[in-house]
Design an enzyme around this catalytic site. Structure first.
Site: not given
Ligand code: NDP
Ligand code: OXD
Length: 314
Positions: A277, A229
């Site tokens: 994005h 993000r």
């Molecule tokens: P998940 O919820 O599956 O994974 C999030 C990961 O981040 C987990 O491993 C979590 O740790 C870790 N995390 C969260 N907070 C912290 C912290 N404070 N310190 C360290 N690690 C942390 O999410 P997804 O993998 O499905 O997606 C990740 C992000 O990707 C989404 O939230 C979105 O913002 C972004 N995204 C962007 C897209 C784009 O088009 N650019 C498309 C889709 C998603 P833990 O395993 O310990 O819970």
């Molecule tokens: C998502 C994105 O969060 O598209 O899936 O950014």
């Protein structure tokens, strides 16, 4: 029963079309159309205007049309109903394609060769690192980060991951929490960010973190790939870090303000790649089918899948 589709920033028509085909026995309405608030059981949201999901007395669940839910939890008037997010193979594979492509472009200096081709210049470089010589650090080892890490490791990049809680992943050394961050950064040449945006992670990609990345890598300096993000990054710090060599290059798919304003210096910086994005777009066919299946399952007495904890923020 009505499904309210509350979208800004994307075109709503393809979503209405898919939901109407998949749920022919329901009313599917867009925000702004006239509907009976009492009939709305579900809302599907992508960046709905804050407050626009309030006043729906029979709302049972909100579906985020993306994997992230930061666009929802920022709404102070969000109804206290379960929120389910997207976990979808199509989206996961698209994200991994993007990150692998950009990691390889940095490894193989793809942009440099493209520029040299335009100048008709034959650049015969003999000293080229292999993937195994390059350390990639994936911040966020969730659904997306773990797939990215596995695919980069399959190409023999030297991959590690960092998450909030301790995690195990075959073939990928893992680090976690505040105490794991420094050792993780110190062995990272390409930093891939796939964290969610939460109060804890906002602004994490800033100068003092870039300074802790490895300085002895084969790519001539650390590289940032942020696909999480825009709120995770401090763009002024990225620019100043690129200008003084703290960072060598950056691939950015997300921005503090989207669309990226024309005045942003990121557009023209020679070491920055900007994409709009779309590293992993939510495909209406794939995502609407998954949501329709969730609705049918929960109405048949099953439980909703991929429900998030709004307090944790992801
Ligand atoms: P998940 O919820 O599956 O994974 C999030 C990961 O981040 C987990 O491993 C979590 O740790 C870790 N995390 C969260 N907070 C912290 C912290 N404070 N310190 C360290 N690690 C942390 O999410 P997804 O993998 O499905 O997606 C990740 C992000 O990707 C989404 O939230 C979105 O913002 C972004 N995204 C962007 C897209 C784009 O088009 N650019 C498309 C889709 C998603 P833990 O395993 O310990 O819970
Ligand atoms: C998502 C994105 O969060 O598209 O899936 O950014």
């Amino acid at each position: 029963m009505t499904l309210l589709v509350a979208i800004t920033a994307w075109e709503v028509a393809p979503w209405l079309d898919r939901f109407r085909r998949l749920l022919p026995d329901r009313d599917v309405v867009a925000l702004g159309a006239s509907f009976d608030p009492g009939s709305v059981r579900y809302a599907a949201s992508w960046k709905h205007p804050p407050g626009s999901l309030a006043g729906l007395p029979n709302l049972q669940a909100i579906f985020s049309l993306g994997a992230g839910i930061d666009h929802l939890v920022g709404d102070p008037d969000l109804p206290p109903v379960p929120i389910a997010r997207v976990v979808d193979r199509d989206l996961t594979e698209r994200m991994s394609e993007y990150v692998v492509m950009h990691a390889l472009m940095h490894l193989r200096r793809g942009w440099l060769y493209a520029a040299r081709q335009r100048r008709g210049e034959w650049l015969d470089e003999r000293d080229q690192p292999a993937a195994r010589d390059v350390r990639v650090g994936v911040m966020g080892l969730g659904v997306l980060g773990s797939d990215v890490a596995a695919k980069l490791a399959a190409l023999r990049f030297d991959v590690a991951g960092w998450s909030r809680r301790p995690k195990r992943q075959d073939g990928v050394p893992t680090f976690s929490g505040a105490e794991g961050l420094d050792p993780f950064l110190a062995r990272t040449d390409i930093l891939v960010c796939l964290l969610p945006l939460t109060p804890e992670t906002r602004g994490i990609l800033r100068r003092d973190l870039f300074r802790r990345l490895a300085r002895d890598g084969r790519l001539g300096g650390p590289i940032l790939i942020n696909v999480g993000r825009g709120g995770l990054q401090v763009e002024a710090d990225i620019l100043s870090s690129l200008n003084d060599g703290t960072l060598r290059a950056a691939t950015l798919d997300v921005f503090e303000t989207e669309p990226l304003p024309p005045s942003s210096r990121l557009w023209s910086h020679p070491a920055v790649t900007v994409t709009p994005h779309n590293s992993a777009m939510s495909d209406p066919d794939a995502i609407a089918s998954a949501i329709a299946a969730q609705i049918r399952r929960s109405e048949a007495g099953g439980s909703l899948e991929n429900v998030v904890d709004p307090l944790r923020g992801y």
